[in-house]
Design a protein around this motif. Structure first.
Motif, short mmCIF file in Angstrom:
data_model
loop_
_atom_site.label_atom_id
_atom_site.label_comp_id
_atom_site.label_asym_id
_atom_site.label_seq_id
_atom_site.Cartn_x
_atom_site.Cartn_y
_atom_site.Cartn_z
N SER A 1 120.78 27.26 23.37
CA SER A 1 119.70 27.52 22.58
C SER A 1 118.73 28.25 23.24
O SER A 1 118.45 27.92 24.37
N LEU A 2 117.95 28.99 22.52
CA LEU A 2 116.80 29.51 22.86
C LEU A 2 115.43 28.83 22.21
O LEU A 2 115.52 28.82 21.09
N ASN A 3 114.98 28.09 23.36
CA ASN A 3 114.07 26.98 22.56
C ASN A 3 112.63 27.42 22.75
O ASN A 3 112.29 28.20 23.60
N SER A 4 111.98 27.13 21.72
CA SER A 4 110.35 27.12 21.49
C SER A 4 110.01 28.89 21.44
O SER A 4 109.14 29.04 22.22
N ILE A 5 110.74 29.56 20.72
CA ILE A 5 110.47 30.97 20.36
C ILE A 5 109.08 30.95 19.88
O ILE A 5 109.03 30.71 18.60
N PHE A 6 108.14 31.29 20.55
CA PHE A 6 106.66 31.62 19.95
C PHE A 6 106.22 30.18 19.55
O PHE A 6 105.26 29.90 18.74
N GLY A 7 106.61 29.21 20.14
CA GLY A 7 106.20 27.80 20.02
C GLY A 7 106.69 27.27 18.60
O GLY A 7 106.30 26.09 18.30
N ILE A 8 107.49 27.82 17.74
CA ILE A 8 107.49 27.26 16.48
C ILE A 8 109.12 27.18 16.05
O ILE A 8 109.48 26.95 15.06
N LEU A 9 109.94 27.76 17.03
CA LEU A 9 111.42 27.93 16.49
C LEU A 9 112.46 27.90 17.68
O LEU A 9 112.12 27.88 18.81
N ASN B 1 101.25 24.40 33.72
CA ASN B 1 100.72 25.14 32.65
C ASN B 1 101.24 24.10 31.42
O ASN B 1 101.79 23.31 31.63
N PHE B 2 100.88 24.74 30.40
CA PHE B 2 101.04 24.23 29.07
C PHE B 2 101.80 25.11 28.19
O PHE B 2 101.26 26.36 28.26
N PRO B 3 102.59 24.87 27.18
CA PRO B 3 103.24 25.79 26.20
C PRO B 3 102.25 26.16 25.39
O PRO B 3 101.13 25.66 25.06
N PRO B 4 102.44 27.34 24.81
CA PRO B 4 101.73 27.86 23.56
C PRO B 4 101.39 26.65 22.58
O PRO B 4 102.40 25.71 22.33
N PRO B 5 100.29 26.64 21.80
CA PRO B 5 99.26 27.71 21.66
C PRO B 5 98.18 27.68 23.08
O PRO B 5 97.30 28.33 22.95
N SER C 1 86.55 21.80 38.24
CA SER C 1 86.05 22.86 37.09
C SER C 1 87.34 23.26 36.37
O SER C 1 88.60 23.28 37.00
N GLY C 2 87.35 23.69 35.37
CA GLY C 2 88.58 23.79 34.61
C GLY C 2 88.37 24.62 33.15
O GLY C 2 87.06 24.65 32.51
N THR C 3 89.19 25.38 32.57
CA THR C 3 89.16 26.23 31.56
C THR C 3 90.54 26.00 30.88
O THR C 3 91.43 26.21 31.23
N ILE C 4 90.15 25.86 29.30
CA ILE C 4 91.51 25.57 28.51
C ILE C 4 91.14 26.58 27.39
O ILE C 4 90.06 26.67 26.78
N LYS C 5 92.06 27.61 27.14
CA LYS C 5 91.92 28.49 25.79
C LYS C 5 93.13 28.23 25.08
O LYS C 5 94.26 28.33 25.51
N ILE C 6 92.92 27.99 23.81
CA ILE C 6 93.89 27.72 22.81
C ILE C 6 93.89 28.95 21.71
O ILE C 6 92.80 29.07 21.11
N GLU C 7 95.10 29.57 21.49
CA GLU C 7 94.98 30.83 20.64
C GLU C 7 96.25 30.87 19.97
O GLU C 7 97.40 31.01 20.79
N MET C 8 96.52 31.15 18.83
CA MET C 8 97.82 31.61 18.18
C MET C 8 97.46 32.49 16.84
O MET C 8 96.38 32.54 16.92
N VAL C 9 98.42 32.99 16.44
CA VAL C 9 98.23 33.85 15.28
C VAL C 9 97.43 32.92 14.22
O VAL C 9 98.07 32.21 13.58
N GLY C 10 96.33 33.58 13.83
CA GLY C 10 95.52 33.01 12.57
C GLY C 10 94.67 31.72 13.25
O GLY C 10 93.91 31.17 12.26
N LEU C 11 94.52 31.68 14.40
CA LEU C 11 93.78 30.44 14.77
C LEU C 11 93.39 30.71 16.13
O LEU C 11 94.16 30.92 17.05
N ARG C 12 91.95 30.54 16.60
CA ARG C 12 91.47 30.70 17.99
C ARG C 12 90.14 29.76 18.22
O ARG C 12 89.57 30.00 17.36
N PHE C 13 90.29 29.18 19.21
CA PHE C 13 89.20 28.16 19.59
C PHE C 13 88.32 28.73 20.72
O PHE C 13 88.75 29.72 21.54
N PRO C 14 87.14 28.63 20.71
CA PRO C 14 86.11 29.03 21.68
C PRO C 14 86.75 28.41 22.81
O PRO C 14 87.48 27.40 22.92
#
Length: 790
Positions: free
Chosen positions: A759-767, A280-284, A312-325
């Motif tokens: 360290s707590l790394n990649s909190i919500f992907g930004i911190l 898998n991949f981290p957010p977003p 076959s595959g599906t990728i969904k990218i979504e974060m607060v304020g941004l969402r791709f089909p």
């Protein structure tokens, strides 16, 4: 004009690939279905008897195959059905209909023991593979590939290609794309359809989305997988074992799914596999799903080779304020006309390029496709035009979407790159010595002479000083291909930070100072001239610098009453005084070597680089100071645990050292950074407190190990693992010393300063949240930094 490489490959292709080149071949089309229900049998295999030529049916059971000589016999196979042989005395001028009769399931032939029969079956598959795989050194094969991209409503694009693929057991794949077709919204240069990166599930190791995964026929596969016999099917007069593939290791990237093994031969004839949750991949990235189906045939020989691949595959990218089909991807490939253990031309592997396009016009339509288009795909070809771009199909939504698309609702005079004419750019900073400093820079390049010039000017409102300077860079021919030589000359009369090798940017210090934090730097006034030469990439990834610097330095605002005590919110205590420098003329030679040097990324990703420099000052150079200063800075990144993951665990190390002969002026001291307020990225001593350590003789060693999400996976906190949160352990040690002449600078620790933390790394992907404890003396730190991603 065609390159010699392309010409050679084309000649090779047209002399050994009758599938694509034969003008006498005629296309036979047909439909394969279940005799009882009439349902289509997608991916049924169709082979021409006694040849390596074949194809597979599409989702509607339709197939097409070229036959150049009659009579011919088509052999149609589908697991769970009796094979059909279709005799063709001549070319049929219409589609043929082939109905397949279901076969009768029989009981398992394997003797039941204390272990599951599936394990015994796969042991035999692995042993058989070892024998014939040792004798397979190369092959060539024709491939037809179709890539289809969909969003959540419809097909967005189609790309097709006909290729000749080459495989060498040591040097890997090469592929020549000979024919291609695509919908009108993508260009021929965007058509990358092919089979060079598709997995062969008979390989030991298989790369999926960057993960290096153990294959189900790996010699050690039984250490990584459980194999359970689900049922026994039939293919003609032989049993087919349907075996469930179950990963044994929860933290290892492995496959789930089904493997079909042909009895008596003990060979894979089909797999239906998908990666486990480790892939898998981290957010977003919120969803990442892949599935693979592949069939194999021995074509009457001892080697079992892929005949198709369906992905076959599906990728969904979504974060607060941004969402791709949703991005839905499918690829269907069929392989035919194998040539085994042939001698491949050396030219194939003389360059790193895996895919080569034949230099010919794009084929707008295939006269025959190895896999017919479905109704939906034919409709997409008819309706998608050049205006239906991929950008439109996957246009994001949300209040941050304007940052991606470049559109917003604002209007104003910013056009053509900004308010200012081309070449002009603003400059600004704030600190306790300059106060507010505002100015302009102007840059211009003379392309005809490869000369770049820059003029800068600004005004420091608190110091009441005009800062100005210029810089000229002249490119010279490189010594080797890809190298670059530059002569430069620079003059500046300005105020600048004394800690010239800090990892922190001036903008960060400006932000902290305005917000009420302590000003990180000390400053001095200098009139400086430097000139020299750079040799870039004379050796791979290696740059050299040789320069002469002449400076007249003087202290400024060394009393507490003289510095500018201001913040936007009035939250800080009175700022400390500005430490003095040694006034006088400083002339020195500088020599530097940079290996694989890149800009500092604050711990966002690891790197492997080395910088070594030497500065020499002497009265013979007209200098008032005598010293030799040697400095080295090494950063290195190691993979540690779980190397088969696309993001393995990593160990990052930074080591620096400096040594001085003679008396080094304080404005030249080596710097060992601490935190800037609550911000303390990798490479700093977090429990130092505000400001850096400085020294004329020093060393530092900092290390951190990124365990990524493994600790959360081990204890079952899957929510944190799915969100990409991780754990980092770190530690550091620093030592610096100065001579008594620097007693006005509180810059050295008492002995060796040591610390450790988590360290707590990649909190919500930004911190990244850091907790550090000083070990040699009381002290602690809680702060934030840039998440480590790579």
């Amino acid at each position: 004009m065609k390159s010699e490489y392309s010409i050679l490959l084309l000649l090779l292709f047209f002399t050994c690939t009758p599938f694509f080149s034969s003008v006498s071949a005629q296309t036979v089309r047909g439909i394969i279905s279940d005799a009882e229900s009439g349902s289509p049998l997608p991916a049924a295999t169709v082979l021409i008897e006694n040849t390596y030529r074949g194809t597979t049916a599409n989702l509607d059971g339709e197939f097409s195959i070229e036959i150049s000589q009659y009579p011919a016999t088509l052999v149609v196979r589908y697991i769970g059905y009796e094979s059909r042989q279709v005799e063709l005395e001549q070319w049929p001028d219409e589609s043929i209909y082939i109905e397949m009769e279901p076969s009768v399931t029989e009981l398992d032939e394997i003797v039941v023991t204390e272990k599951d029969p599936g394990l015994s079956i796969m042991e035999r598959v692995i042993e058989r593979k070892k024998i014939w795989r040792e004798e397979l050194h190369t092959y060539e094969v024709d491939a037809y590939t179709r890539q289809v991209i969909r969003n959540d409503t419809s097909i967005v694009s189609i790309a097709e290609s006909g290729t000749r693929s080459f495989w060498h057991h040591e040097m890997g794949h090469r592929e020549l794309q000979l024919f291609r077709s695509q919908t009108n919204n993508i260009g021929a240069d965007q058509n990358f359809a092919g089979v060079r990166f598709l997995p062969n599930f008979y390989d030991d190791n298989i790369t999926i989305a960057g993960y290096n995964m153990v294959g189900v026929t790996h010699p050690d596969a039984l250490r990584y997988y459980d194999f359970r016999l689900l049922e026994t099917l039939r293919l003609d007069d032989k049993p087919v074992y349907k075996i469930q593939v179950i990963p044994k290791r929860r933290l290892q990237p492995l496959f789930n799914g089904i493997a079909y093994v042909l009895g008596r031969e003990y060979a894979l004839i089909e797999v239906e596999l998908y990666p486990n949750d480790v892939v898998n991949f981290p957010p977003p990235v919120q969803e990442f799903d892949l599935s693979y189906r592949q069939q194999f045939s021995n074509f009457g020989e001892r080697f079992w080779l892929p005949v198709d691949m369906r992905v076959s595959g599906t990728i969904k990218i979504e974060m607060v304020g941004l969402r791709f089909p949703p991005f839905n991807f499918s690829q269907t490939s069929t392989l035919s006309e194998y040539s085994l253990n042939t001698e491949l031309p050396d030219s194939l592997y003389q360059q790193d390029r895996v895919l080569t396009r034949a230099e010919q016009d794009t084929v707008t339509d295939f006269s025959s496709r190895m896999i017919p288009l479905t109704f939906e795909e034919r409709e997409a070809y008819d309706t998608i035009d050049s205006t239906n771009t991929l950008e439109k199909a996957f246009e994001p939504e949300g209040f941050l979407s304007g940052l991606i698309t470049g559109s917003d609702d604002s209007s104003g005079p910013i056009q053509g790159g900004g308010f200012l004419p081309a070449g002009l750019s603003p400059e600004g900073r704030f600190n306790r010595v300059d106060g507010f400093n505002l100015g302009l820079n102007y840059s211009h390049t003379l392309d005809a002479t490869n000369t770049t010039g820059k003029i800068s000017g600004s005004y420091s409102f608190h110091a009441g000083i005009i800062n100005y300077g210029f810089k000229i860079r002249q490119k010279l021919p490189g010594f080797t291909s890809g190298s670059e030589s530059v002569i430069f000359s620079e003059y500046n009369n300005d105020i600048r930070p004394r800690s010239h090798d800090s990892i922190y940017e001036g903008f960060m210090n400006t932000t902290q100072s305005l917000a009420g934090g302590n000003d990180y730097f000390d400053y001095y006034k200098t009139e400086r001239y430097s000139g020299g030469v750079e040799f870039n990439r004379i050796f791979p990834r290696t740059n050299f610098l040789l320069s002469f610097v002449s400076r007249k330095d003087e202290s400024i605002f060394t009393e507490i009453e003289e510095v500018y005590d201001f913040s936007l919110f009035g939250l800080h205590s009175r700022r400390p005084a500005n430490s003095p420098v040694w006034d006088g003329r400083l002339n020195f030679l500088r020599f530097g070597i940079d290996i694989n040097r890149s800009s500092f990324n604050y711990g966002f990703s690891g790197n492997r680089s080395l910088r070594v420099s030497a500065e020499y000052s002497d009265s013979a150079l007209g200098s008032e100071f005598d010293f030799t200063f040697l400095n080295a800075d090494l950063s290195w990144n190691f993979q540690t645990f779980f190397p088969r993951r696309v993001f393995p665990n990593t160990l990052d190390i930074r080591a620096t050292a400096g040594y001085t002969f003679g008396d080094l002026p304080p404005q030249q001291l080596g710097i060992l950074d601490g935190p800037m307020g609550i911000f303390s990225p990798f490479g700093t001593i977090k429990t130092r407190g505000d400001g850096p350590y400085e020294g004329s003789r020093f060393w530092t060693l900092i290390a951190e190990h990124n365990f990524r999400s493994i600790p959360f996976e081990l204890i079952g906190l899957n929510w944190f693992a799915d969100k990409g949160w991780g754990i980092i352990l770190f530690g550091g040690a620093v030592y610096s010393e100065t001579q008594p002449i620097y007693d006005f600078l509180p810059v050295t620790p008492d002995g060796v300063h040591t610390e450790a933390g988590i360290s707590l790394n990649s909190i919500f992907g930004i911190l990244r949240l850091d907790f550090a404890l000083r070990l040699d003396a009381p002290g602690s730190f809680v702060g934030i930094s840039i998440p480590r991603y790579f």
